[in-house]
Design an enzyme around this catalytic site. Structure first.
Site, PDB file in Angstrom:
ATOM      1  N   TYR A 143       0.815  -1.203   0.000  1.00  0.00           N
ATOM      2  CA  TYR A 143       0.000   0.000   0.000  1.00  0.00           C
ATOM      3  C   TYR A 143       0.858   1.267   0.000  1.00  0.00           C
ATOM      4  O   TYR A 143       0.388   2.341  -0.381  1.00  0.00           O
ATOM      5  CB  TYR A 143      -0.951   0.023   1.199  1.00  0.00           C
ATOM      6  CG  TYR A 143      -2.054  -1.010   1.133  1.00  0.00           C
ATOM      7  CD1 TYR A 143      -2.195  -1.865   0.048  1.00  0.00           C
ATOM      8  CD2 TYR A 143      -2.959  -1.133   2.170  1.00  0.00           C
ATOM      9  CE1 TYR A 143      -3.192  -2.807  -0.011  1.00  0.00           C
ATOM     10  CE2 TYR A 143      -3.976  -2.075   2.133  1.00  0.00           C
ATOM     11  CZ  TYR A 143      -4.087  -2.911   1.036  1.00  0.00           C
ATOM     12  OH  TYR A 143      -5.093  -3.844   0.992  1.00  0.00           O
ATOM     13  N   LYS A 193       4.292 -15.152   3.827  1.00  0.00           N
ATOM     14  CA  LYS A 193       4.398 -16.023   2.655  1.00  0.00           C
ATOM     15  C   LYS A 193       5.882 -16.279   2.406  1.00  0.00           C
ATOM     16  O   LYS A 193       6.432 -16.025   1.336  1.00  0.00           O
ATOM     17  CB  LYS A 193       3.719 -15.371   1.448  1.00  0.00           C
ATOM     18  CG  LYS A 193       3.499 -16.313   0.260  1.00  0.00           C
ATOM     19  CD  LYS A 193       2.605 -17.479   0.591  1.00  0.00           C
ATOM     20  CE  LYS A 193       2.391 -18.342  -0.675  1.00  0.00           C
ATOM     21  NZ  LYS A 193       1.719 -19.617  -0.351  1.00  0.00           N
ATOM     22  N   ASP A 225      -2.038 -18.272   2.926  1.00  0.00           N
ATOM     23  CA  ASP A 225      -3.086 -19.091   2.338  1.00  0.00           C
ATOM     24  C   ASP A 225      -3.550 -20.173   3.321  1.00  0.00           C
ATOM     25  O   ASP A 225      -4.750 -20.441   3.453  1.00  0.00           O
ATOM     26  CB  ASP A 225      -2.631 -19.710   1.018  1.00  0.00           C
ATOM     27  CG  ASP A 225      -1.218 -20.288   1.063  1.00  0.00           C
ATOM     28  OD1 ASP A 225      -0.503 -20.053   2.058  1.00  0.00           O
ATOM     29  OD2 ASP A 225      -0.820 -20.965   0.096  1.00  0.00           O
ATOM     30  N   ASP A 249      -5.334  -6.793   5.707  1.00  0.00           N
ATOM     31  CA  ASP A 249      -6.552  -6.239   5.132  1.00  0.00           C
ATOM     32  C   ASP A 249      -7.475  -7.366   4.684  1.00  0.00           C
ATOM     33  O   ASP A 249      -8.685  -7.364   4.958  1.00  0.00           O
ATOM     34  CB  ASP A 249      -6.185  -5.346   3.948  1.00  0.00           C
ATOM     35  CG  ASP A 249      -7.321  -4.424   3.526  1.00  0.00           C
ATOM     36  OD1 ASP A 249      -8.405  -4.476   4.127  1.00  0.00           O
ATOM     37  OD2 ASP A 249      -7.105  -3.639   2.584  1.00  0.00           O
ATOM     38  N   ASP A 253     -11.244  -9.086   6.705  1.00  0.00           N
ATOM     39  CA  ASP A 253     -12.556  -9.259   6.093  1.00  0.00           C
ATOM     40  C   ASP A 253     -13.030 -10.701   6.227  1.00  0.00           C
ATOM     41  O   ASP A 253     -14.227 -10.959   6.411  1.00  0.00           O
ATOM     42  CB  ASP A 253     -12.523  -8.845   4.624  1.00  0.00           C
ATOM     43  CG  ASP A 253     -12.798  -7.360   4.432  1.00  0.00           C
ATOM     44  OD1 ASP A 253     -13.460  -7.000   3.447  1.00  0.00           O
ATOM     45  OD2 ASP A 253     -12.376  -6.561   5.285  1.00  0.00           O
TER      46      ASP A 253
END
Length: 365
Positions: A143, A193, A225, A249, A253
């Site tokens: 970001y 990751k 993941d 982020d 959710d």
């Protein structure tokens, strides 16, 4: 990260776009009621941020708003953005040029997002009992890519962003996450990751170094993941989850889906003093703006986080949280989570929270 409240408190309120002003209004009413009940000298001052600021000043973060933020003791923010501004360049965009710039320039590096199954019947997993604190690094990563852009090549446009983290950035969010885990259940999940990304390999190395200083904290490392899958399979096993900006982020959710609604997730973006920016996790939802359908629970719970982390008012924060939870379980719910009960409006939910706080006060007097 709590402290005794200052004598005079200035809260900068940036209502934002879409449903932002509606839900923020209810959160401000709660803050004012708490201030009155506790004798806190509270001043609330509003400023423009996001699309509304673009419309009125041509910029997503006007100088007047920046000045208000710098002199405030904490910030309460509504959602920003909307489709009409999505195509603007990054520095003029409500998100990147407004809210994210504000986080970065104020160095609000630690974004705390608690996900709690207040209403287990709302969760698609039904029987889960979730109390997860997601700690998201909020001023680095993709970001805030130092190398981003587009270029034209023979076969078409190419767009690129780079994910970059320094050891110092990882170290400070890791230290905070370990401290929070030590104060809670003693379990920390670090998400990366590292099997693919250099930035994640550094993340895991530094996390291991920091975690070694907290022997009481049990640390689990998961690839993002796998973490996304494990959150669904065993959500009750997670306590504190720490990760970088983009992964945080996305996972927050997912956490909202697990507990039943984005309208129930508050957040606070903090730095190492008591200053913080508090906002609901949900977006601006322009399709329901002005209809009285927006759920103010997350905004009110964000105000509770403000009371706890920036003003040191833990007891008052707990009262607000208890009032919201009591009402939700009693069936006082806005349309997004009504499901079988008669829905109430945004302002009616705020009225109910204020009435419940009055009832709690009367019961203690």
């Amino acid at each position: 990260m709590t402290a005794a409240p200052p004598d005079n408190v200035l809260i900068g309120v940036l209502p934002g776009d879409g449903i932002g002003p509606e839900v923020t209004r209810e959160a401000v009413r709660v803050l004012e009621a708490i201030a009155k009940g506790s004798g806190l000298d509270l001043t609330v001052a509003e400023g423009l941020l996001g699309g509304c600021a673009i419309e009125q000043t041509g910029r997503p973060l006007p100088d007047e708003t920046w000045e208000l933020c710098q002199r405030s003791d904490a910030l309460l923010v509504g959602a920003v953005g909307g489709e009409k501004w999505d195509s603007l360049p990054p520095d003029q965009n409500p998100g990147l040029g407004g809210l994210l710039r504000l986080r970065r320039e104020l160095d609000l590096y630690a974004n705390l997002r608690p996900g709690i199954s207040y209403l287990p019947d709302l969760s698609p997993l039904r029987s889960c009992d979730v109390d997860v604190l997601l700690v998201r690094e909020a001023v680095g990563g993709l970001y805030f890519s130092p190398h981003r852009g587009r270029r034209r090549e023979a076969d078409g446009d190419v767009a690129y962003d780079t994910m970059e983290y320094s050891a110092a950035q990882v170290r400070r969010i890791a230290t905070l996450a370990c401290r929070l885990a030590a104060e809670r259940g003693g379990r920390l999940t670090s998400v990366d990751k590292a099997n693919v990304l250099e930035s994640s390999q550094l993340w895991r190395e530094v996390m291991g170094e920091v975690a070694a200083r907290f022997p009481s904290v049990e640390v689990e490392h998961l690839y993002v993941d796998n973490c996304a899958m494990q959150l669904v399979l065993r959500p009750g096993d997670f306590d504190v989850v720490v990760t970088e900006n983009l992964f945080g982020d996305i996972l927050s959710d997912e956490l909202a889906g697990i507990v039943g609604s984005l309208g129930l997730l508050p957040s606070g973006s903090l730095r190492d003093d008591r200053f913080g920016l508090y906002e609901p996790v949900h977006g601006a939802a322009p399709d329901i703006a002005g209809l009285g359908k927006a759920n103010p629970a997350a905004a009110i719970l964000s105000a509770a986080m403000l009371l706890r982390h920036s003003l040191g008012l833990d007891r008052e924060a707990t009262l607000v949280e208890r009032a919201v939870i009591t009402l939700l379980r009693r069936g006082v719910r806005t349309p997004d989570i009504a499901h079988g009960v008669e829905a109430v409006s945004t302002s009616a939910f705020g009225d109910a929270v204020l009435a419940e706080l009055d009832s709690m006060h009367d019961g203690q007097s």
